[in-house]
Write a protein that holds these residues in place. Structure first.
Motif, short mmCIF file in Angstrom:
data_model
loop_
_atom_site.label_atom_id
_atom_site.label_comp_id
_atom_site.label_asym_id
_atom_site.label_seq_id
_atom_site.Cartn_x
_atom_site.Cartn_y
_atom_site.Cartn_z
N THR A 248 0.92 -0.78 0.33
CA THR A 248 -0.29 -0.30 -0.15
C THR A 248 1.45 0.73 -0.28
O THR A 248 1.58 1.23 0.75
N THR A 249 0.37 1.98 -1.20
CA THR A 249 0.72 3.07 -0.79
C THR A 249 -0.54 4.61 -0.67
O THR A 249 -0.81 4.52 -1.22
N ARG A 250 0.51 5.18 0.67
CA ARG A 250 -0.85 6.36 1.28
C ARG A 250 -0.67 7.78 1.09
O ARG A 250 -0.64 8.77 1.24
N ASN A 251 0.77 7.79 0.59
CA ASN A 251 1.41 9.55 0.63
C ASN A 251 2.55 9.62 -0.26
O ASN A 251 3.61 9.32 -0.17
N ASP A 260 4.22 0.36 1.81
CA ASP A 260 3.81 -0.54 3.51
C ASP A 260 3.94 -1.84 2.43
O ASP A 260 2.39 -2.25 2.04
N ALA A 261 4.41 -2.97 2.93
CA ALA A 261 4.21 -4.52 2.76
C ALA A 261 3.71 -5.25 3.50
O ALA A 261 4.80 -4.79 5.56
N GLU A 262 3.06 -6.12 3.62
CA GLU A 262 2.82 -6.81 4.45
C GLU A 262 2.48 -8.49 3.90
O GLU A 262 1.83 -8.42 3.15
N VAL A 263 3.00 -9.72 4.24
CA VAL A 263 2.71 -10.88 4.03
C VAL A 263 2.56 -11.60 5.03
O VAL A 263 3.00 -11.37 6.47
N TRP A 264 1.39 -11.95 4.24
CA TRP A 264 0.89 -13.68 5.81
C TRP A 264 1.57 -15.16 5.40
O TRP A 264 0.83 -14.87 3.46
N ASP A 265 1.30 -15.73 6.01
CA ASP A 265 1.01 -17.30 5.79
C ASP A 265 0.25 -17.93 5.83
O ASP A 265 -0.92 -17.06 5.77
N SER A 266 0.63 -19.11 4.70
CA SER A 266 -1.03 -19.80 4.94
C SER A 266 -1.58 -20.68 6.10
O SER A 266 -2.57 -20.56 5.81
N ALA A 267 -0.89 -20.14 7.33
CA ALA A 267 -2.08 -20.22 8.73
C ALA A 267 -2.98 -18.98 8.92
O ALA A 267 -2.79 -18.85 10.36
N ASP A 268 -3.02 -17.46 7.57
CA ASP A 268 -2.90 -16.49 8.18
C ASP A 268 -2.45 -15.24 9.68
O ASP A 268 -2.84 -15.42 10.31
N ARG A 269 -1.17 -15.79 8.92
CA ARG A 269 -0.64 -15.32 10.49
C ARG A 269 0.65 -13.56 9.40
O ARG A 269 0.69 -13.83 8.25
N LEU A 270 0.77 -13.01 10.39
CA LEU A 270 1.12 -11.17 9.67
C LEU A 270 2.35 -11.40 10.71
O LEU A 270 3.05 -11.59 10.74
N VAL A 271 3.68 -12.61 8.73
CA VAL A 271 4.94 -12.77 9.33
C VAL A 271 5.74 -12.03 9.21
O VAL A 271 7.36 -11.90 9.42
N ALA A 272 5.16 -11.14 8.13
CA ALA A 272 6.37 -9.89 8.14
C ALA A 272 5.56 -8.28 7.61
O ALA A 272 5.02 -8.74 7.03
N GLN A 273 6.33 -7.75 8.00
CA GLN A 273 5.79 -6.22 7.47
C GLN A 273 6.83 -5.17 6.72
O GLN A 273 8.27 -5.46 7.61
N SER A 274 6.34 -4.57 6.35
CA SER A 274 7.86 -3.31 5.51
C SER A 274 7.77 -1.82 5.10
O SER A 274 6.08 -1.56 5.19
N ARG A 275 8.22 -1.57 4.95
CA ARG A 275 8.08 -0.11 4.57
C ARG A 275 9.23 0.51 4.40
O ARG A 275 10.37 0.29 4.48
N GLN A 276 9.03 0.99 2.85
CA GLN A 276 10.60 1.44 2.12
C GLN A 276 9.47 2.71 2.05
O GLN A 276 8.59 3.25 1.60
N LEU A 277 10.63 3.66 1.06
CA LEU A 277 10.97 4.66 0.83
C LEU A 277 11.85 4.88 -0.35
O LEU A 277 13.01 4.45 -0.54
N ALA A 278 10.81 5.45 -0.96
CA ALA A 278 11.12 4.63 -3.05
C ALA A 278 10.98 6.43 -3.57
O ALA A 278 10.17 7.30 -3.34
N ARG A 279 12.24 6.71 -4.60
CA ARG A 279 12.29 7.76 -5.27
C ARG A 279 10.80 7.60 -6.37
O ARG A 279 11.42 6.88 -7.04
N VAL A 280 10.65 8.75 -6.75
CA VAL A 280 9.63 8.59 -8.21
C VAL A 280 10.78 9.46 -9.43
O VAL A 280 10.96 10.06 -9.45
N LYS A 281 11.14 8.29 -10.19
CA LYS A 281 12.00 8.87 -11.37
C LYS A 281 10.50 9.00 -12.94
O LYS A 281 10.77 7.69 -13.36
N LEU A 282 10.65 9.89 -13.38
CA LEU A 282 9.29 10.02 -14.40
C LEU A 282 10.51 9.60 -15.44
O LEU A 282 11.78 10.05 -15.79
#
Lengths: 284, 284
Positions: A248-251, A260-282
């Motif tokens: 998801t990108t909100r800003n 912002d990434a969420e990774v869910w496994d086959s047992a419905d557990r939230l196993v990883a969360q991440s956030r990155q800052l990226a640059r937009v190069k048109l």
């Protein structure tokens, strides 16, 4: 998984394991040959690089599992030889902290730093089993109703080797961009696995958070979106089977955006969360 | 702001500026006397420490504004003398990356590392003015309907000096914990400013993301919640006036939790986003 090889690769004996394996040269220093198999349009994938650095730190630190790892991407890595230098910052009973940098020799023969990471490691197996997660797993249609990146009418120019090594099945509701009709929402969702059927582990989670097409595509931006910084929290050892990744990108503002990434496994557990800052190069 | 001093302090000439000012000892090395004024129950606040390290890096790097800064908290800092050692990792036209560590001398006379940070800096003033933010500002009741931390029936034991230096007005809907009835939702919201009326700048944003009571309180956890790692993205120079801070926890599991903070300025811009990984230490 639908397209897994007939004989599934095992953790420790798979393409991903071989391509992220580091070789100890001297205490704290590791050699790696960055595989061209994890590139997209010639650039080595940031999640693959994070897994390489993550494995070097797992060897250098007394704890083996990345709990939180922050990477600053300095210069573009190339397939080929690289060296990882690690530094043990602090060792503790529950957590240890380390730093690692990946270097390559540039065309002028100078050693150039590609990425620097700071990470705290622990033992996921030792964590208590309490879960009070209020987040809900993303709703992604069944695999059969999702799409490979190769299904796009305009395949990525220059080819992208990494898609051959991944099991990616993208949610069609986040694929408007591929049909020239981006939704305007900063969302991307996909089933995720390794193409050879290897089950996920913490290092595969480092790959999963940076493997989907950029959310910027759904915001109508078709240029390059290089990562400045990426932090991943690994919260649990993933259960076997396919993962679901929701980004998801909100800003999007001032030429930068977060993913912002969420990774869910086959047992419905939230196993990883991440956030990155990226640059937009048109694209010009 | 309701409780600001009659003469508002200016950026550069305020309590916060004086208490975060670092003194150059030699190239890349800075001295600081950590103020007891930013402690909570004797522990130096993590956001204040991040601002100190952030100011040292602003001096050491060619760019002055933190765009993304990741801190790993190693040992508990004490009020008193400390030294910050910085390392310039890479300088570029748009972004520069640096590393910094804060050290103190422990009771045995040994130098101990307290925090290590990795950060990329730029020039917020140079960013284009495009905004395509889909996030919405948090809904917080007017200041008059919100509460000071000091209003709690059970004030923080041991006192918390930092609350005297902050303008915090907590949303009553996130204050169930203070009345013994935590909501069970991992949410905390507040108006935020500096008590002397100094307007926010990027360094105050580093303070703002770690200044509210832990979301764990609203999840019914009354123990200590020390930060393992905190990453802040500063996305815009904040407009003058009070900030709104919204913190959310969605994944309390295995003895750890994440805290996601959003900071909105008086012009309704999302000026900072942060995420921290914290440990739950249940009180005995």
């Amino acid at each position: 998984m639908a397209e897994a090889a007939s004989v599934r690769a095992a953790i420790g004996d798979s393409e991903f394991d071989r391509d992220t394996a580091v070789t100890l040269r001297e205490p704290g220093v590791y050699d790696i040959d960055l595989s061209a198999g994890w590139t997209i349009i010639g650039a080595v994938n940031g999640g693959y690089l994070l897994a390489v650095l993550g494995r070097a730190l797992a060897d250098a630190l007394p704890h083996g599992d990345p709990f939180t790892i922050s990477a600053h991407y300095l210069t573009a890595s190339q397939p080929g030889p690289a060296v990882v230098r690690t530094d043990v910052v602090r060792t503790g009973r529950t957590l240890s902290t380390g730093q690692a940098s990946l270097f390559q020799i540039d065309e002028d023969g100078n050693e150039v730093e590609r990425i620097r990471v700071l990470a705290s490691y622990g033992d996921l197996g030792s964590l208590p089993d309490d879960v009070r997660t209020t987040a809900k797993p993303p709703v992604i249609p069944p695999v059969e109703q999702c799409f490979d990146p190769q299904d796009a009418p305009d395949p990525v120019p220059g080819g992208s080797a990494i898609t051959d090594r991944l099991f990616l099945k993208l949610d069609p509701t986040t694929l408007g961009w591929a049909l020239g009709a981006p939704s305007g929402k900063g969302e991307m969702r996909s089933w995720f696995g390794l193409a050879d059927g290897r089950d996920p582990d913490p290092f595969a989670l480092l790959l999963a958070v940076d493997a989907l097409p950029p959310t910027a595509f759904e915001l109508g931006i078709s240029g390059w979106v290089p990562t400045v910084e990426l932090t991943v929290h690994v919260r649990s050892w993933p259960a076997p089977g396919p993962l679901r990744v929701s980004i998801t990108t909100r800003n999007l503002a001032g030429g930068f955006l977060e993913e912002d990434a969420e990774v869910w496994d086959s047992a419905d557990r939230l196993v990883a969360q991440s956030r990155q800052l990226a640059r937009v190069k048109l694209s010009g």
